[in-house]
Design an enzyme around this catalytic site. Structure first.
Site: not given
Length: 131
Positions: A7-8, A50
């Site tokens: 996950d960003l 994301d």
């Protein structure tokens, strides 16, 4: 088999500040970085927003999954050169291993996703396995 959820860490701020087009640039660059971190026999897919999932096949032990996670984190140290800004973006990673963390895809995703959120809560930009 190892299942990695990435996950960003700063995606929402970039998306909210510079718009969805720049957010899409981040997703494309991140996907390309992930693709360069795995073998052709592994699977990469966007899980939503994301979050991305890497399915690593033919692993002999956890250290091989850790090697991939470290490679991804190292790639994320490089700034993203976006149309509106140059941005430093990290990622948080949870890793589930078959069969210890689950007997099916749903269980593995749940474990890896929960671990990824633990990384985010502990300061982000790192990876963790189930204990």
């Amino acid at each position: 088999v190892g299942l990695i959820v990435c996950d960003l860490d700063k995606f929402k701020a970039i998306n909210d500040t510079f718009g969805h087009q720049v957010g899409d640039e981040v997703l494309i660059q991140f996907a390309n970085a992930l693709r360069s971190s795995v073998r052709d026999s592994d699977c990469l897919f966007r899980f939503g927003g994301d979050e991305f999932v890497l399915l690593l096949t033919g692993l002999h032990n956890k250290s091989e999954a850790a090697f991939v996670a470290e490679k991804v984190l190292k790639l994320m140290q490089q700034p993203f050169d976006l149309s509106a800004v140059k941005a430093q973006i990290g990622c948080s990673i949870g890793i589930a291993m078959y069969p210890n963390d689950g007997e099916n895809d749903i269980d593995l995703v749940k474990v890896a996703d929960t671990l990824m959120y633990k990384v985010k809560a502990a300061g982000k930009n790192h990876y963790v396995f189930n204990q």
